[in-house]
Scaffold this motif. Structure first.
Motif, PDB file in Angstrom:
ATOM      1  N   ILE A 231      -1.371   3.651  -6.780  1.00  0.00           N
ATOM      2  CA  ILE A 231      -2.207   3.023  -7.812  1.00  0.00           C
ATOM      3  C   ILE A 231      -2.179   1.505  -7.655  1.00  0.00           C
ATOM      4  CG2 ILE A 231      -2.528   2.710 -10.297  1.00  0.00           C
ATOM      5  CD1 ILE A 231      -1.242   5.451 -10.717  1.00  0.00           C
ATOM      6  N   GLY A 232      -1.013   0.957  -7.341  1.00  0.00           N
ATOM      7  CA  GLY A 232      -0.893  -0.486  -7.147  1.00  0.00           C
ATOM      8  C   GLY A 232      -1.743  -0.976  -5.987  1.00  0.00           C
ATOM      9  N   ILE A 233      -1.753  -0.229  -4.888  1.00  0.00           N
ATOM     10  CA  ILE A 233      -2.557  -0.625  -3.724  1.00  0.00           C
ATOM     11  C   ILE A 233      -4.047  -0.572  -4.059  1.00  0.00           C
ATOM     12  CG2 ILE A 233      -3.227   0.040  -1.378  1.00  0.00           C
ATOM     13  CD1 ILE A 233      -0.319   1.026  -0.998  1.00  0.00           C
ATOM     14  N   LEU A 234      -4.466   0.529  -4.699  1.00  0.00           N
ATOM     15  CA  LEU A 234      -5.882   0.675  -5.039  1.00  0.00           C
ATOM     16  C   LEU A 234      -6.343  -0.411  -6.007  1.00  0.00           C
ATOM     17  CD1 LEU A 234      -8.542   2.241  -4.916  1.00  0.00           C
ATOM     18  CD2 LEU A 234      -7.684   3.693  -6.778  1.00  0.00           C
ATOM     19  N   THR A 235      -5.586  -0.642  -7.074  1.00  0.00           N
ATOM     20  CA  THR A 235      -5.984  -1.667  -8.048  1.00  0.00           C
ATOM     21  C   THR A 235      -5.923  -3.066  -7.442  1.00  0.00           C
ATOM     22  OG1 THR A 235      -3.717  -1.651  -8.940  1.00  0.00           O
ATOM     23  CG2 THR A 235      -5.373  -0.336 -10.102  1.00  0.00           C
ATOM     24  N   GLY A 236      -4.985  -3.271  -6.521  1.00  0.00           N
ATOM     25  CA  GLY A 236      -4.918  -4.564  -5.834  1.00  0.00           C
ATOM     26  C   GLY A 236      -6.179  -4.833  -5.034  1.00  0.00           C
ATOM     27  N   ALA A 391       7.763   2.022 -14.096  1.00  0.00           N
ATOM     28  CA  ALA A 391       6.557   2.397 -13.353  1.00  0.00           C
ATOM     29  C   ALA A 391       5.476   1.331 -13.494  1.00  0.00           C
ATOM     30  CB  ALA A 391       6.040   3.748 -13.847  1.00  0.00           C
ATOM     31  N   LEU A 392       5.293   0.828 -14.706  1.00  0.00           N
ATOM     32  CA  LEU A 392       4.275  -0.194 -14.946  1.00  0.00           C
ATOM     33  C   LEU A 392       4.617  -1.478 -14.194  1.00  0.00           C
ATOM     34  CD1 LEU A 392       1.690  -0.887 -16.453  1.00  0.00           C
ATOM     35  CD2 LEU A 392       3.075  -1.552 -18.430  1.00  0.00           C
ATOM     36  N   SER A 393       5.889  -1.828 -14.171  1.00  0.00           N
ATOM     37  CA  SER A 393       6.315  -3.030 -13.451  1.00  0.00           C
ATOM     38  C   SER A 393       6.087  -2.881 -11.952  1.00  0.00           C
ATOM     39  CB  SER A 393       7.794  -3.317 -13.725  1.00  0.00           C
ATOM     40  OG  SER A 393       8.014  -3.544 -15.098  1.00  0.00           O
ATOM     41  N   ILE A 394       6.359  -1.697 -11.426  1.00  0.00           N
ATOM     42  CA  ILE A 394       6.165  -1.462  -9.989  1.00  0.00           C
ATOM     43  C   ILE A 394       4.697  -1.580  -9.621  1.00  0.00           C
ATOM     44  CG2 ILE A 394       6.305   0.268  -8.147  1.00  0.00           C
ATOM     45  CD1 ILE A 394       8.855   1.324  -9.508  1.00  0.00           C
ATOM     46  N   VAL A 395       3.825  -0.930 -10.397  1.00  0.00           N
ATOM     47  CA  VAL A 395       2.396  -0.975 -10.065  1.00  0.00           C
ATOM     48  C   VAL A 395       1.857  -2.401 -10.163  1.00  0.00           C
ATOM     49  CG1 VAL A 395       1.388  -0.564 -12.361  1.00  0.00           C
ATOM     50  CG2 VAL A 395       0.228   0.298 -10.358  1.00  0.00           C
ATOM     51  N   VAL A 396       2.335  -3.149 -11.131  1.00  0.00           N
ATOM     52  CA  VAL A 396       1.914  -4.535 -11.292  1.00  0.00           C
ATOM     53  C   VAL A 396       2.367  -5.378 -10.100  1.00  0.00           C
ATOM     54  CG1 VAL A 396       2.469  -6.631 -12.600  1.00  0.00           C
ATOM     55  CG2 VAL A 396       1.657  -4.596 -13.795  1.00  0.00           C
ATOM     56  N   LEU A 397       3.602  -5.197  -9.661  1.00  0.00           N
ATOM     57  CA  LEU A 397       4.118  -5.972  -8.531  1.00  0.00           C
ATOM     58  C   LEU A 397       3.409  -5.610  -7.231  1.00  0.00           C
ATOM     59  CD1 LEU A 397       7.940  -5.966  -9.349  1.00  0.00           C
ATOM     60  CD2 LEU A 397       6.376  -7.923  -9.409  1.00  0.00           C
ATOM     61  N   VAL A 398       3.166  -4.325  -7.017  1.00  0.00           N
ATOM     62  CA  VAL A 398       2.468  -3.897  -5.797  1.00  0.00           C
ATOM     63  C   VAL A 398       1.057  -4.486  -5.777  1.00  0.00           C
ATOM     64  CG1 VAL A 398       1.502  -1.931  -4.552  1.00  0.00           C
ATOM     65  CG2 VAL A 398       3.814  -1.790  -5.490  1.00  0.00           C
ATOM     66  N   SER A 399       0.347  -4.353  -6.897  1.00  0.00           N
ATOM     67  CA  SER A 399      -1.010  -4.886  -6.992  1.00  0.00           C
ATOM     68  C   SER A 399      -1.016  -6.400  -6.789  1.00  0.00           C
ATOM     69  CB  SER A 399      -1.607  -4.534  -8.360  1.00  0.00           C
ATOM     70  OG  SER A 399      -2.912  -5.020  -8.474  1.00  0.00           O
ATOM     71  N   TYR A 400      -0.054  -7.064  -7.382  1.00  0.00           N
ATOM     72  CA  TYR A 400       0.082  -8.519  -7.251  1.00  0.00           C
ATOM     73  C   TYR A 400       0.237  -8.930  -5.791  1.00  0.00           C
ATOM     74  CZ  TYR A 400       2.158 -13.188  -7.798  1.00  0.00           C
ATOM     75  OH  TYR A 400       2.435 -14.533  -7.705  1.00  0.00           O
ATOM     76  N   PHE A 401       1.133  -8.250  -5.069  1.00  0.00           N
ATOM     77  CA  PHE A 401       1.404  -8.634  -3.684  1.00  0.00           C
ATOM     78  C   PHE A 401       0.273  -8.228  -2.743  1.00  0.00           C
ATOM     79  CE2 PHE A 401       5.840  -9.082  -5.164  1.00  0.00           C
ATOM     80  CZ  PHE A 401       6.091 -10.351  -4.652  1.00  0.00           C
ATOM     81  N   VAL A 402      -0.456  -7.174  -3.083  1.00  0.00           N
ATOM     82  CA  VAL A 402      -1.648  -6.825  -2.306  1.00  0.00           C
ATOM     83  C   VAL A 402      -2.663  -7.965  -2.385  1.00  0.00           C
ATOM     84  CG1 VAL A 402      -3.681  -5.322  -2.219  1.00  0.00           C
ATOM     85  CG2 VAL A 402      -1.406  -4.317  -2.404  1.00  0.00           C
ATOM     86  N   ALA A 403      -2.873  -8.469  -3.604  1.00  0.00           N
ATOM     87  CA  ALA A 403      -3.817  -9.564  -3.798  1.00  0.00           C
ATOM     88  C   ALA A 403      -3.337 -10.836  -3.103  1.00  0.00           C
ATOM     89  CB  ALA A 403      -4.017  -9.811  -5.295  1.00  0.00           C
ATOM     90  N   GLU A 404      -2.036 -11.100  -3.159  1.00  0.00           N
ATOM     91  CA  GLU A 404      -1.488 -12.273  -2.479  1.00  0.00           C
ATOM     92  C   GLU A 404      -1.627 -12.140  -0.966  1.00  0.00           C
ATOM     93  OE1 GLU A 404       0.317 -15.273  -3.730  1.00  0.00           O
ATOM     94  OE2 GLU A 404      -1.101 -14.641  -5.275  1.00  0.00           O
TER      95      GLU A 404
END
Length: 508
Positions: A231-236, A391-404
């Motif tokens: 989910i983090g990768i997709l939202t990123g 879980a919410l923190s993980i998805v947020v961090l993954v999405s954040y780093f994808v965007a970075e």
């Protein structure tokens, strides 16, 4: 020394009373705007209920009238377009001069009429800017010094977000992470007090409910936490595409010199969307609620995702009054629901559907806004969900780093920089707030000033270091004092130099 302590105590108590006033006024404005938008939602359903000659004719006439009103409002209050969040940051940094009541009036009428037509824009941005504007107005009425007025603007903006989403802690975090991008008790205290007061006002007038009615009842088991990364990768990825599309939409509308063509295009697309895919009109609060209750088919979710993504960026690019938080949350919810729809064919996930929707909401915010703590807290408060913070923190961090990793700039940074290009929006030399700013900065690892004496530091602009706070003690430095890691420095500068100093002392 004793006199300084007494002055600080007076300042703290003055900020307390000022924050209560600002929180009350910002809360009332935000609640009124929420009420107005809810009524516009109902009226819009009636306008698009029948597709016939009469309905289309009425909408065209309405579109002409609303286009005229919005264009006049934006000419009257140029800084009232868009969400208003970059404008508040520019106001704090001394780059913009917001006219309080024209801005508030433009946001209320322009945002309300735009929602009536069906623009896919949210209420939180206008609430934030109106809160900041009322904070500035209160500061001027109370004859506060320029630096205190800026803290009142921040408090009002935080209160606007708190009342818009019933999320007081998120309002406070927003002030630190998005507006000032540094911690300071002079930012934190007024923002926290005003947010609590505004949220109380919202509860009294609109009911003590969270922004959304759905919440997580059961956390994802640890053996399924890998799904969170997906989910983090997709939202990123989707968030980055969203940010790029907003810039492209702005470029499209900037190429159109004629207001007639500009609003004709905007209204024409809006009416077509209203009749062909009504669900994606407006901010999307009701759509997100329905998505959480009724599990849509994959094709329908894809249709919502694509339509909402392109239509929201199209509306925002036009420059009309409205925010992006709520439409972005709908897009994020779609992403989470899509991942669930695909995986449930292979894994039993029946009881975790809401988890996916909420995780998508958090992930998309982190990617678009690039404020991870705000994303976690805001989504948690809106859904009254603290069951799955990991879980919410993980998805947020993954999405954040994808965007970075993709090197796509945060949306509000991009919008702010693009507004700085417009010389008509920048403040003249004479300002109502005075010609100086007082800001605080925390010294973090990586800054060039760490370990250097004040006389050795070549600041990009002339500033005065008022004080240094170290290990809980504050002192007035001299030219031979060093700046150490962990210090908190208070600086006085010309307001017009605030942005350059801000970037230098944050290593941006």
């Amino acid at each position: 020394m004793k006199n300084d302590f007494n002055n600080k105590q007076k300042l703290i108590f003055r900020m307390l009373s000022d924050s209560i006033i600002v929180g009350t006024l910002a809360g009332l404005l935000s609640v009124f705007y929420r009420f107005l938008i809810s009524k516009m939602d109902l009226s819009r359903k009636f306008l698009y209920s029948n597709f016939d000659f009469k309905s289309v004719f009425i909408l065209i006439i309405l579109a002409v009238i609303i286009s005229f009103i919005i264009s006049k409002l934006l000419k009257w209050a140029p800084l009232s377009g868009g969400s208003g969040i970059p404008q508040i940051r520019g106001e704090i940094l001394g780059k913009f001069k917001m006219q309080e009541w024209p801005t508030i009036t433009s946001k209320i009428f322009g945002g309300g009429l735009g929602n009536l037509m069906g623009f896919s824009l949210g209420r939180e941005g206008p609430s934030i800017q109106m809160g900041g504007a009322i904070g500035k107005f209160a500061g001027k009425i109370l004859k506060r010094p320029p630096d205190e007025i800026k803290y009142m603007i921040t408090a009002g903006a935080a209160a606007g977000l708190a009342a818009a989403f019933n999320a007081p802690v998120a309002g406070c975090i927003f002030a630190i992470e998005e507006l000032h991008k540094t911690y300071s008790k002079y930012v934190l205290l007024p923002a926290f007090i005003a947010s609590i007061i505004a949220n109380y006002i919202s509860f009294v007038l609109m009911g003590a409910e969270t922004s959304f009615s759905f919440a997580v009842t059961k956390s994802l088991p640890m053996n399924l936490e890998w799904i969170v990364i997906l989910i983090g990768i997709l939202t990123g990825l989707i968030g980055c595409f969203y940010n790029v599309m907003i810039v492209k939409s702005q470029n499209l509308f900037r190429k159109i010199d004629s207001n007639f063509l500009k609003y004709g295009l905007l209204m024409g697309v809006t009416i077509i969307i209203g009749f062909s895919f009504f669900e994606v009109t407006g901010g999307g609060h009701g759509l997100l609620e329905e998505m959480a209750v009724n599990r849509f088919a994959v094709k329908y979710l894809l249709a919502i995702l694509i339509a909402k993504l392109f239509y929201t960026t199209f509306c925002y690019g036009s420059g009309v009054q409205g925010g992006i938080f709520l439409p972005v949350l709908v897009i994020g919810g779609c992403c989470g629901a899509l991942v669930f729809a695909v995986l449930e064919k292979f894994i039993i996930l029946d009881t975790y559907f809401i988890n996916f929707v909420i995780l998508g909401m958090g992930g998309i915010l982190a990617s678009v806004v690039r404020s991870p703590i705000l994303s976690v807290i805001l989504v948690s408060e809106m859904t009254s969900t603290f069951e799955h913070l990991i879980a919410l923190s993980i998805v947020v961090l993954v999405s954040y780093f994808v965007a970075e990793f993709l090197k796509v700039e945060p949306i509000y940074e991009t919008l702010f920089e693009r507004q700085l290009i417009d010389k008509n929006l920048l403040v003249p030399n004479e300002r109502d707030l005075g010609n100086y700013s007082i800001l605080e900065y925390s010294m973090v690892d990586g800054l060039d000033v760490i370990g250097k004496k004040l006389r050795e530091i070549k600041f990009p602009k002339h500033i005065l270091i008022i004080s240094i706070e170290r290990d809980g003690k504050e002192f007035v430095p001299n030219a031979d004092d060093e700046i150490l890691l962990g210090d908190k420095i208070t600086v006085l500068m010309n307001a017009e130099d605030a942005l350059e100093i801000d970037e230098y002392l944050k290593n941006e």
